[in-house]
Scaffold this motif. Structure first.
Motif, mmCIF file in Angstrom:
data_model
loop_
_atom_site.group_PDB
_atom_site.id
_atom_site.type_symbol
_atom_site.label_atom_id
_atom_site.label_comp_id
_atom_site.label_asym_id
_atom_site.label_seq_id
_atom_site.Cartn_x
_atom_site.Cartn_y
_atom_site.Cartn_z
ATOM 1 N N GLU A 178 66.442 -49.496 78.287
ATOM 2 C CA GLU A 178 66.616 -48.663 77.575
ATOM 3 C C GLU A 178 65.225 -47.829 77.529
ATOM 4 O O GLU A 178 64.936 -46.718 77.985
ATOM 5 N N VAL A 179 64.398 -48.945 77.865
ATOM 6 C CA VAL A 179 62.784 -48.511 77.318
ATOM 7 C C VAL A 179 62.622 -48.017 78.972
ATOM 8 O O VAL A 179 62.249 -46.966 79.213
ATOM 9 N N VAL A 180 62.890 -48.802 79.960
ATOM 10 C CA VAL A 180 62.276 -48.664 81.184
ATOM 11 C C VAL A 180 63.504 -47.062 81.894
ATOM 12 O O VAL A 180 62.332 -45.743 82.041
ATOM 13 N N HIS A 181 64.809 -47.060 81.488
ATOM 14 C CA HIS A 181 65.012 -45.833 81.792
ATOM 15 C C HIS A 181 64.944 -44.672 80.445
ATOM 16 O O HIS A 181 64.917 -43.477 81.397
ATOM 17 N N SER A 182 64.449 -44.720 79.141
ATOM 18 C CA SER A 182 63.566 -43.897 78.745
ATOM 19 C C SER A 182 62.445 -42.899 79.351
ATOM 20 O O SER A 182 62.545 -41.909 79.041
ATOM 21 N N ALA A 231 62.470 -50.754 65.435
ATOM 22 C CA ALA A 231 61.354 -48.991 65.312
ATOM 23 C C ALA A 231 61.673 -48.902 67.227
ATOM 24 O O ALA A 231 61.421 -47.967 67.534
ATOM 25 N N ILE A 232 61.160 -50.213 67.375
ATOM 26 C CA ILE A 232 60.923 -49.259 69.423
ATOM 27 C C ILE A 232 61.975 -47.652 69.336
ATOM 28 O O ILE A 232 61.987 -46.864 70.425
ATOM 29 N N HIS A 233 63.285 -48.919 69.464
ATOM 30 C CA HIS A 233 64.686 -47.982 70.136
ATOM 31 C C HIS A 233 64.763 -47.040 69.598
ATOM 32 O O HIS A 233 65.361 -46.288 70.242
ATOM 33 N N VAL A 270 58.671 -60.024 73.727
ATOM 34 C CA VAL A 270 59.340 -59.272 72.305
ATOM 35 C C VAL A 270 60.341 -58.963 72.332
ATOM 36 O O VAL A 270 61.303 -58.823 71.065
ATOM 37 N N ILE A 271 61.397 -57.958 73.228
ATOM 38 C CA ILE A 271 62.432 -57.323 73.302
ATOM 39 C C ILE A 271 63.167 -57.934 74.192
ATOM 40 O O ILE A 271 63.688 -58.397 75.354
ATOM 41 N N ASP A 272 64.482 -57.535 73.958
ATOM 42 C CA ASP A 272 65.365 -57.917 74.737
ATOM 43 C C ASP A 272 65.760 -57.358 75.928
ATOM 44 O O ASP A 272 65.318 -55.835 76.164
ATOM 45 N N GLY A 273 66.889 -58.410 76.965
ATOM 46 C CA GLY A 273 66.709 -57.536 78.592
ATOM 47 C C GLY A 273 67.170 -55.754 78.202
ATOM 48 O O GLY A 273 67.257 -54.717 78.918
ATOM 49 N N HIS A 274 68.401 -55.975 76.888
ATOM 50 C CA HIS A 274 69.144 -53.985 77.353
ATOM 51 C C HIS A 274 68.381 -53.424 76.621
ATOM 52 O O HIS A 274 68.199 -52.042 77.155
ATOM 53 N N LEU A 275 67.576 -53.643 75.547
ATOM 54 C CA LEU A 275 66.768 -53.083 75.038
ATOM 55 C C LEU A 275 65.055 -52.500 76.475
ATOM 56 O O LEU A 275 64.990 -51.781 76.586
ATOM 57 N N GLU A 299 64.902 -40.675 69.472
ATOM 58 C CA GLU A 299 64.552 -39.724 68.632
ATOM 59 C C GLU A 299 63.802 -39.501 70.234
ATOM 60 O O GLU A 299 63.889 -37.534 70.345
ATOM 61 N N LEU A 300 62.678 -39.180 70.949
ATOM 62 C CA LEU A 300 62.103 -38.904 71.499
ATOM 63 C C LEU A 300 62.755 -38.597 72.831
ATOM 64 O O LEU A 300 62.342 -37.369 72.970
#
Length: 206
Positions: A130-134, A67-69, A122-127, A74-75
């Protein structure tokens, strides 16, 4: 051709079931938070059995991560389209803030829970990357609109554009503490009110 058609039907059904589970997770997370949510509760909300949910997701954290991904991707995609449009900077800023608030509304409460509970554990390093980059990309896109507004003579700000962009993103993200969809104010209401405050201010003229 028949085999390809069958595969396409399978992919469509798979995607529909996955989306059904993700959608059902929202109300459960809103009621119980991440720590109190269980796969059993999500399955019940979706009208499915636990085995079906486990077929698509390994555990509740996998549902949350997906859901976070989806929400973040999308945002940022919508914000990118707004920032690169040919509309005047004032209009782009308004539409950009609407895009962010609507994404938060559509992906409620998952994105807000991520902000509130500091759920990066609770999220993996890749995600997480991704969140930080986003987040940085979000600030960069808002900054680009602000710079265009300055260059066009529409905006006059005393803060550096990068700092101003952080202020705007901070306002949007802080709605995680109080905004609830289907309340007295819609996502667009909140976005428009913020935009007016930024562009006009709160002091009455004269």
């Amino acid at each position: 051709m028949k085999r390809e058609a069958a595969l396409q039907r399978d992919r469509t059904r798979y995607g529909a079931k996955r989306d059904q589970i993700l959608k059902a997770a929202g109300p459960v997370l809103a009621r119980n938070g991440l720590s109190g949510t269980t796969v059993e509760a999500v399955a019940k909300e979706a009208g499915l059995d636990r085995a079906t949910v486990y077929y698509y997701f390994a555990d509740k954290h996998a549902i949350f991560r997906e859901a976070i991904h989806d929400g973040v991707a999308e945002l940022v995609a919508e914000l990118g389209e707004v920032a690169e449009s040919s509309a005047p900077p004032k209009e782009r800023l308004r539409v950009a803030m609407r895009a962010v608030m609507r994404a938060y509304e559509r992906h409620y409460p998952q994105l807000y829970i991520f902000f509130q509970e500091n759920s990066s554990a609770v999220i993996d390093g890749h995600l997480n990357q991704e969140v930080v980059h986003s987040g940085r990309r979000m600030e960069d896109l808002i900054e680009s609109i602000v710079r265009d507004g300055i260059d066009a003579g529409e905006f006059a700000i005393t803060l550096p554009p990068k700092v101003f962009a952080k202020l705007v993103v901070g306002m949007l993200n802080w709605t995680s503490r109080w905004f609830v969809p289907e309340g007295a104010l819609t996502a667009n209401d909140i976005a428009d009110g913020m935009t007016e405050t930024i562009l006009v201010g709160i002091v009455k003229p004269g």
